[in-house]
Write a protein that holds these residues in place. Sequence first.
Motif, PDB file in Angstrom:
ATOM      1  N   ALA A  53       0.708  -1.309   0.070  1.00 28.81           N
ATOM      2  CA  ALA A  53       0.239  -0.078   0.299  1.00 28.81           C
ATOM      3  C   ALA A  53       0.871   1.574  -0.364  1.00 28.81           C
ATOM      4  O   ALA A  53       2.284   0.880   0.208  1.00 28.81           O
ATOM      5  N   LYS A  85      -6.791  -0.544  -2.486  1.00 32.11           N
ATOM      6  CA  LYS A  85      -6.084   0.861  -1.643  1.00 32.11           C
ATOM      7  C   LYS A  85      -4.655  -0.333  -1.012  1.00 32.11           C
ATOM      8  O   LYS A  85      -3.546  -0.440  -1.545  1.00 32.11           O
ATOM      9  N   ARG A 144      -3.883   6.236   7.054  1.00 33.94           N
ATOM     10  CA  ARG A 144      -5.119   5.892   7.371  1.00 33.94           C
ATOM     11  C   ARG A 144      -5.371   4.560   7.828  1.00 33.94           C
ATOM     12  O   ARG A 144      -6.215   4.646   9.422  1.00 33.94           O
ATOM     13  N   ALA A 157     -10.040  -0.904   2.780  1.00 33.97           N
ATOM     14  CA  ALA A 157      -9.105  -1.160   1.844  1.00 33.97           C
ATOM     15  C   ALA A 157      -8.743  -2.312   0.887  1.00 33.97           C
ATOM     16  O   ALA A 157      -8.181  -1.990  -0.048  1.00 33.97           O
ATOM     17  N   THR A 198      -2.372   5.643   2.990  1.00 36.51           N
ATOM     18  CA  THR A 198      -2.859   4.145   3.010  1.00 36.51           C
ATOM     19  C   THR A 198      -2.825   3.491   4.863  1.00 36.51           C
ATOM     20  O   THR A 198      -3.199   3.427   5.409  1.00 36.51           O
TER      21      THR A 198
END
Length: 131
Positions: free
Chosen positions: A74, A97, A81, A92, A78
């Motif tokens: 990732a 992602k 997050r 995700a 990402t």
Amino acid sequence: MATPVLSPEWMQSYADLWNKTELTREGMKKLSMVIEYRLAEDESRAGQVEVREGEVVRAGAPAAGIKPDYLLTAKVDTWQRLGRSELSVSNAMVTRKVKFRGPTAVALAHLPSLEEAMCMFGQIEDTDWAV
């Protein structure tokens, strides 16, 4: 001094946190696997953990000749997050992602523990996120 994300030192801190966290350790106690994490911006930036019966027994740079059972790649944003719980692991993965390779059914069966493992990315003190 900040520790670069996925560096061997950072991975050791991650392993220590994993082993101290009941949800990861107990939630994955029936699993033995090698998980490799990578940065999409620079896939040579990678870290690996070897888990035996839920406990991390080796953490650091990817070991030569050891193919991971799970590979998660990732972008830095990402990972951040996920670490701040602003993005769920399932979202995700579905939106790609996080590029995920490995037995999906096993991962989904252990989703709460996987979510906790991803949240740990935001719990390592003094992480250097620079690529």
